[in-house]
Scaffold this motif. Structure first.
Motif, PDB file in Angstrom:
ATOM      1  N   ALA A  40      11.807  -0.741   3.106  1.00 42.66           N
ATOM      2  CA  ALA A  40      12.044  -1.410   4.391  1.00 42.66           C
ATOM      3  C   ALA A  40      12.611  -0.425   5.416  1.00 42.66           C
ATOM      4  CB  ALA A  40      12.993  -2.594   4.207  1.00 42.66           C
ATOM      5  N   MET A  41      13.512   0.453   4.982  1.00 43.58           N
ATOM      6  CA  MET A  41      14.092   1.444   5.894  1.00 43.58           C
ATOM      7  C   MET A  41      13.014   2.408   6.400  1.00 43.58           C
ATOM      8  SD  MET A  41      17.235   0.653   6.362  1.00 43.58           S
ATOM      9  CE  MET A  41      16.733  -1.052   6.184  1.00 43.58           C
ATOM     10  N   LEU A  42      12.082   2.783   5.539  1.00 48.23           N
ATOM     11  CA  LEU A  42      10.970   3.636   5.976  1.00 48.23           C
ATOM     12  C   LEU A  42      10.110   2.906   7.010  1.00 48.23           C
ATOM     13  CD1 LEU A  42       9.799   5.191   2.581  1.00 48.23           C
ATOM     14  CD2 LEU A  42      11.060   6.342   4.413  1.00 48.23           C
ATOM     15  N   LEU A  43       9.804   1.656   6.733  1.00 45.78           N
ATOM     16  CA  LEU A  43       8.964   0.894   7.657  1.00 45.78           C
ATOM     17  C   LEU A  43       9.674   0.585   8.972  1.00 45.78           C
ATOM     18  CD1 LEU A  43       7.035  -1.561   5.302  1.00 45.78           C
ATOM     19  CD2 LEU A  43       6.332   0.679   6.176  1.00 45.78           C
ATOM     20  N   LEU A  44      10.996   0.496   8.953  1.00 43.30           N
ATOM     21  CA  LEU A  44      11.720   0.313  10.211  1.00 43.30           C
ATOM     22  C   LEU A  44      11.506   1.494  11.137  1.00 43.30           C
ATOM     23  CD1 LEU A  44      15.098  -1.359   9.177  1.00 43.30           C
ATOM     24  CD2 LEU A  44      13.334  -2.337  10.657  1.00 43.30           C
ATOM     25  N   TYR A 145       2.914   7.761   9.128  1.00 44.72           N
ATOM     26  CA  TYR A 145       2.352   6.756   8.225  1.00 44.72           C
ATOM     27  C   TYR A 145       1.873   7.408   6.923  1.00 44.72           C
ATOM     28  CZ  TYR A 145       2.416   2.788  11.463  1.00 44.72           C
ATOM     29  OH  TYR A 145       2.803   1.755  12.281  1.00 44.72           O
ATOM     30  N   ARG A 146       1.239   8.570   6.999  1.00 43.75           N
ATOM     31  CA  ARG A 146       0.774   9.274   5.787  1.00 43.75           C
ATOM     32  C   ARG A 146       1.965   9.641   4.897  1.00 43.75           C
ATOM     33  NH1 ARG A 146      -4.152   7.960   5.025  1.00 43.75           N
ATOM     34  NH2 ARG A 146      -5.643   8.683   6.553  1.00 43.75           N
ATOM     35  N   LEU A 147       3.039  10.135   5.507  1.00 41.56           N
ATOM     36  CA  LEU A 147       4.232  10.479   4.744  1.00 41.56           C
ATOM     37  C   LEU A 147       4.791   9.235   4.051  1.00 41.56           C
ATOM     38  CD1 LEU A 147       6.529  12.379   3.848  1.00 41.56           C
ATOM     39  CD2 LEU A 147       7.645  11.859   6.042  1.00 41.56           C
ATOM     40  N   HIS A 148       4.854   8.137   4.775  1.00 42.90           N
ATOM     41  CA  HIS A 148       5.392   6.910   4.201  1.00 42.90           C
ATOM     42  C   HIS A 148       4.494   6.373   3.082  1.00 42.90           C
ATOM     43  CE1 HIS A 148       8.154   6.210   7.904  1.00 42.90           C
ATOM     44  NE2 HIS A 148       8.531   7.205   7.130  1.00 42.90           N
ATOM     45  N   LEU A 160      -1.915  -1.658   3.622  1.00 46.65           N
ATOM     46  CA  LEU A 160      -1.630  -2.031   5.003  1.00 46.65           C
ATOM     47  C   LEU A 160      -1.480  -0.792   5.882  1.00 46.65           C
ATOM     48  CD1 LEU A 160      -0.957  -4.101   7.205  1.00 46.65           C
ATOM     49  CD2 LEU A 160       1.431  -3.960   6.461  1.00 46.65           C
ATOM     50  N   LEU A 161      -0.737   0.195   5.399  1.00 48.32           N
ATOM     51  CA  LEU A 161      -0.553   1.417   6.187  1.00 48.32           C
ATOM     52  C   LEU A 161      -1.880   2.134   6.397  1.00 48.32           C
ATOM     53  CD1 LEU A 161       2.815   2.843   4.793  1.00 48.32           C
ATOM     54  CD2 LEU A 161       2.426   1.363   6.778  1.00 48.32           C
ATOM     55  N   GLU A 162      -2.746   2.120   5.409  1.00 50.20           N
ATOM     56  CA  GLU A 162      -4.060   2.758   5.560  1.00 50.20           C
ATOM     57  C   GLU A 162      -4.867   2.076   6.662  1.00 50.20           C
ATOM     58  OE1 GLU A 162      -6.775   5.584   5.301  1.00 50.20           O
ATOM     59  OE2 GLU A 162      -4.904   5.604   4.158  1.00 50.20           O
ATOM     60  N   ARG A 163      -4.805   0.747   6.697  1.00 49.30           N
ATOM     61  CA  ARG A 163      -5.546   0.015   7.746  1.00 49.30           C
ATOM     62  C   ARG A 163      -4.964   0.313   9.124  1.00 49.30           C
ATOM     63  NH1 ARG A 163      -7.687  -1.076  11.322  1.00 49.30           N
ATOM     64  NH2 ARG A 163      -8.927  -2.884  11.944  1.00 49.30           N
ATOM     65  N   ILE A 164      -3.644   0.406   9.228  1.00 48.18           N
ATOM     66  CA  ILE A 164      -3.019   0.759  10.510  1.00 48.18           C
ATOM     67  C   ILE A 164      -3.409   2.184  10.898  1.00 48.18           C
ATOM     68  CG2 ILE A 164      -0.814   1.205  11.660  1.00 48.18           C
ATOM     69  CD1 ILE A 164       0.326  -1.200  10.059  1.00 48.18           C
ATOM     70  N   ILE A 165      -3.425   3.101   9.939  1.00 46.05           N
ATOM     71  CA  ILE A 165      -3.833   4.483  10.221  1.00 46.05           C
ATOM     72  C   ILE A 165      -5.247   4.524  10.787  1.00 46.05           C
ATOM     73  CG2 ILE A 165      -4.465   6.687   9.120  1.00 46.05           C
ATOM     74  CD1 ILE A 165      -2.016   6.201   7.221  1.00 46.05           C
TER      75      ILE A 165
END
Length: 187
Positions: A40-44, A145-148, A160-165
């Motif tokens: 959650a902290m990473l996504l914040l 996003y790639r790092l996360h 989800l992060l891949e789709r946002i990327i």
């Protein structure tokens, strides 16, 4: 909100984001394997950090407002992309909540809560410096996003992060093409 209401909200939102500046690929539903404060902290950071969806929304909206009188095509691009970034913000907020943290507009820096503020927005002075800032923001967002994705061991969040990327890469190409039209040599 019930699951049916959430699905209806997501469907309605996806209909609104069916825009020319978005890819037609569907978005995965926000899900997590289990609550995780670290994730959650990473996504914040992606949600409301210096380079984040919150910053992108406000920066692109400001650029839209400053371009709309003189550069209608770029203004439409900025507005369209800001709307897609709003959807990313919503998806991240839902995921952060599932991870067990309230999606406040903040990050944790050196164990201190730092709230998002408008100084993160690059206001700029000219068309070229604004477009260059937009390009830089998209490149940095993709890297973050790639790092996360590497740091998060949850297949649902990774998806989800891949789709946002994918959207961010598309936005980057759009900004570059408009940048090359108005500012030869911009990359």
């Amino acid at each position: 909100m019930s699951d049916d209401q959430k699905q209806q909200s997501i469907t309605t939102t996806e209909e609104h984001i069916n825009r020319w500046c978005a890819l037609p690929n569907p978005y995965p539903e926000p899900r997590v394997v289990r609550p995780n404060h670290f994730y959650a902290m990473l996504l914040l950071e992606d949600y409301a950090g210096v380079v984040s969806e919150m910053t992108a929304i406000n920066q692109y909206l400001y650029h839209y407002l400053t371009f709309e009188d003189k550069y209608q095509d770029i203004a439409q691009l900025e507005e369209c992309i800001s709307i897609i970034e709003m959807y990313h913000l919503e998806l991240l907020a839902e995921t952060i909540k599932l991870l067990g943290v309230n999606p406040e507009y903040r990050t944790l820096t050196n164990n201190q809560v730092v709230y998002w503020n408008a100084s993160y927005v690059y206001y700029g002075q000219s068309i070229c410096d604004r477009l260059a800032a937009d390009i830089a923001a998209e490149k940095t967002a993709i890297q973050t996003y790639r790092l996360h994705q590497q740091l998060i061991d949850d297949p649902y969040i990774k998806e989800l992060l891949e789709r946002i990327i994918m959207d961010e890469q598309h936005h980057l190409q759009l900004f570059i093409s408009y940048g090359q039209k108005y500012c030869p040599g911009i990359k």
